[in-house]
Design an enzyme around this catalytic site. Structure first.
Site, short mmCIF file in Angstrom:
data_model
loop_
_atom_site.label_atom_id
_atom_site.label_comp_id
_atom_site.label_asym_id
_atom_site.label_seq_id
_atom_site.Cartn_x
_atom_site.Cartn_y
_atom_site.Cartn_z
N ASP A 217 62.80 25.51 111.41
CA ASP A 217 63.57 25.30 110.34
C ASP A 217 63.80 23.77 110.29
O ASP A 217 63.60 22.99 111.08
CB ASP A 217 64.76 26.17 110.01
N HIS A 270 62.80 23.58 103.61
CA HIS A 270 62.97 24.14 104.95
C HIS A 270 62.26 23.19 106.06
O HIS A 270 61.90 23.90 106.92
CB HIS A 270 63.31 25.50 105.32
N GLU A 341 63.40 28.69 98.45
CA GLU A 341 64.55 27.91 98.10
C GLU A 341 64.17 26.17 98.03
O GLU A 341 64.97 25.41 98.63
CB GLU A 341 65.55 27.85 99.26
#
Ligand SMILES: *[C@@H]1O[C@H](CO)[C@@H](O)[C@H](O)[C@H]1NC(C)=O
Ligand SMILES: *[C@@H]1O[C@H](CO)[C@@H](O)[C@H](O)[C@H]1NC(C)=O
Ligand SMILES: *[C@@H]1O[C@H](CO)[C@@H](O)[C@H](O)[C@H]1NC(C)=O
Ligand SMILES: *[C@@H]1O[C@H](CO)[C@@H](O)[C@H](O)[C@H]1NC(C)=O
Ligand SMILES: *[C@@H]1O[C@H](CO)[C@@H](O)[C@H](O)[C@H]1NC(C)=O
Length: 599
Positions: A217, A270, A341
């Site tokens: 990540d 990410h 996201e």
């Protein structure tokens, strides 16, 4: 009146099962117990009908070793209040029986079927009332492995130095869903190989078959890369790196236990650690302040920020090399390429992006994500790597704000927001989905917030003197974005496909429970994962309802309590769910005496 009816109904519903006691988890789709009495067991000999199959014989060696080293005794049956039995049942002489079950024959129809999505996992087990041979049939190696994890839960100690099976039994079993998974995250905190193996052990015992491995990540890049050795400068330490051999070891360990491993490299969001070592110009907003305290400037959902520069052509060179190297290591047809996201604020710090928007006022962030899809998907779908490649992405790429305008329908979307609403939206649109609805299946929820310097905890009265609402910590969510904690009952009770047409329902490939690891590492992963993942395992293997269409969550109680003990005995550090008293006194710890309280 109601109580009598309900108890009668539940006794009827369980039918032949009443006589017997030992119930494996997940509950088989069909299990019929005899009543002629216990069978002594000494089944060392495995006769494989057909070609030698080392996966099958190794799996039997493990099951046999667990049986003989544990001499397992489950605590008590799950029968209704006051009628439960304690194991082993029957007198010692009776438990010994007159003949011993001393061999197992296994017939595997197609021992070459590879462990891939949709492979036949069915099996049968017949423990006869006479004779010495247990018979197992399966269409594939992977079905035979499931037969062993069922059988090893049925063989128990006779409390006299020997082993037994409580009654003759006939099982015919197959999963409802082909995709039954959990997700580990080794980007936020590192997890060592032994702990990953421990998760796989729990999966094999509960017949979960997919380990989704969120490798990295923004916080760290723990995977050694031959194409870009500098990436692991962003591992947490030289000891917190997976070498290529480590990855292969995990794959081999999992495959030997019937568990597929699906890797994920989350892109374009990410993404910072590792990537910025390749070339700082392919990462936007890296090392900026994440700015949750000044929302117009915020750049990330959590520290540390960083997203791939979608408009920089160099990004795709790096993506291609990283993807093709990992694609050559992980043998599963499925590969997860993230897509969740995306934070628009991050690109406020990207010159190339702000100039692109300035050049054409009609452009939107959806167009930017479309640029990603149009340039990255051909790399991922490159058939010279794996001609059977099947891509997975988080649902955000298609339905969040922002989202790409057009996402190919052959990409499997993993849904995590809005529960059944999004499952409906996506399947109606024609996507195949994996259900990970955060309000049911996220195993990391409810442990409080983890960001520091948070004044919201500093409230000395309850309720809050300012607005009269319960304050942040007492009545609120305690800082966990997806609070509360999802109990095993919450997980098991999820009727995720209930509002779908049959066509839409056919697009649900299965379920997966993620454990994001901001607050997990080796010390907590097993207790957060287990035994709750076993509730998901049964939900997706044989469902949460009995033959009468009623919820069997109350009947699951004793099964999951016993299974938790069995996990611990097998080296999986599963958390206790209740005082042990409840395990030893089935249903004494129910909230309602009425066994039909959960419809
Ligand atoms: C194997 O495949 C056949 C044919 O598809 C099917 O009828 C059977 O139920 C499967 N399972 C086992 C354990 O034989
Ligand atoms: C980014 O820049 C735009 C345009 O200047 C501005 O409206 C917006 O508030 C900024 N921040 C975020 C988080 O989008
Ligand atoms: C400007 O962007 C819009 C939206 O993507 C697009 O339809 C249009 O063709 C673009 N115009 C030019 C001149 O590139
Ligand atoms: C596809 O893979 C081959 C071989 O790895 C590589 O040479 C080629 O550049 C790749 N194409 C794309 C679009 O990634
Ligand atoms: C199913 O749809 C009905 C009617 O729209 C709704 O009331 C119910 O909450 C839905 N159930 C689920 C599980 O989405």
């Amino acid at each position: 009146m109601r109580l009598t009816q309900v108890l009668a109904a539940s006794l009827c519903a369980s039918g032949a099962v009443q006589a017997v006691a030992v119930n494996p988890l997940p509950a088989p789709t069909s299990i019929t117990w005899g009543t002629s009495g216990p069978r002594a067991f000494n089944g060392r000999n495995l006769a494989l009908n057909g070609a030698p199959n080392h996966v099958v014989s190794d799996a039997w060696d493990r099951a046999y070793s667990a049986i003989t080293s544990l001499h397992w005794v489950p605590q008590a049956t799950e029968a209704p209040i006051a009628t439960y039995a304690v194991f082993p049942t029957g007198t010692a002489a009776k438990r010994r029986g007159t003949t011993t079950l001393n061999s197992i024959t296994v017939q595997v129809a197609d021992s070459k079927a590879p462990l891939q999505h949709g492979v036949d996992e069915s099996y049968t087990i017949n423990v006869p009332s006479t004779g010495q041979v247990i018979t197992i049939t399966a269409n594939t190696t992977w079905g035979a492995l499931h037969a062993f994890t069922t059988l090893q839960q049925l063989v128990i100690s006779d409390n006299d130095g020997g082993l037994m099976i409580e009654q003759p039994v006939s099982i015919s079993d197959a999963p409802m869903y082909p995709y039954r998974g959990i997700m580990i995250d080794t980007g936020r905190n590192f997890i060592t190989l032994p702990k990953i193996y421990e998760q796989i052990d729990g999966m094999a015992l509960s017949k979960l078959n997919v380990l989704h491995w969120h490798l990295d990540d923004s916080q760290s890049w723990p995977v050694q890369m031959a194409s870009y050795p500098s990436m692991t400068k962003d591992a947490y330490s030289a000891n917190e790196i997976y070498t290529t051999n480590n990855l292969k070891d995990v794959l081999n360990y999992a495959t030997a236990r019937g568990v597929r491993v699906i890797p994920e490299v989350d892109m374009p969001g990410h993404a910072s650690s590792g990537w910025k070592q390749i070339d700082p110009s392919i990462v936007a907003c890296a090392d900026s302040w994440w700015s949750n305290d000044n929302w117009p400037l915020h750049t990330a959902v959590e520290p540390n920020p960083g997203q791939l520069e979608i408009l920089n052509p160099k990004t795709y060179t790096a993506v291609q090399k990283v993807y093709s190297e990992l694609s050559g290591i992980f043998t599963d047809n499925f590969f997860h390429v993230g897509g969740d996201e995306l934070q628009t604020g991050c690109y406020n710090l990207s010159t190339i992006t702000t100039e692109w928007f300035a050049a054409n006022a009609s452009r939107t962030y959806n167009d930017l994500l479309q640029h990603w899809v149009d340039n990255a998907v051909p790399i991922f779908a490159n058939s010279s790597g794996n001609p059977n490649r099947q891509l997975m992405m988080w649902e955000d790429i298609a339905i969040s704000t922002p989202h790409a305008n057009t996402v190919p329908k052959n990409i499997i979307l993993q849904t995590w927001n809005n529960g059944p609403t999004n499952i409906k939206t996506l399947t109606e649109a024609g996507y195949q989905v994996i259900v990970s609805s955060s309000d049911w299946f996220y195993l990391d929820c409810g442990f409080g917030g983890w960001v520091s310097n948070d004044p919201r905890y500093d409230v000395q009265v309850n309720p809050d003197a300012v607005d009269g609402n319960p304050n942040f910590n007492w009545g609120g969510n305690g800082g966990s974005w997806c609070a509360p904690y999802k109990t095993w009952q919450r997980i098991y009770d999820y009727d995720f496909a209930s509002n779908l047409t049959s066509t839409e329902a056919s697009r649900v490939l299965g379920v997966e429970a993620p454990l994001w690891s901001e607050q997990s590492d080796d010390t907590t992963i097993s207790s957060k994962m287990w035994p709750r993942a076993a509730a998901l395992a049964e939900l997706s293997w044989s469902g949460n309802k009995g033959p009468n269409g009623k919820s069997r969550v109350t009947l699951l109680t004793q099964r999951i309590l016993n299974f938790r003990e069995y996990l611990v005995a097998n080296g999986v550090a599963a958390a206790p769910l209740m005082p042990k008293y409840c395990l030893q006194h089935p249903h004494a710890c129910d909230l309602y005496y009425d066994q039909g309280a959960v419809a």
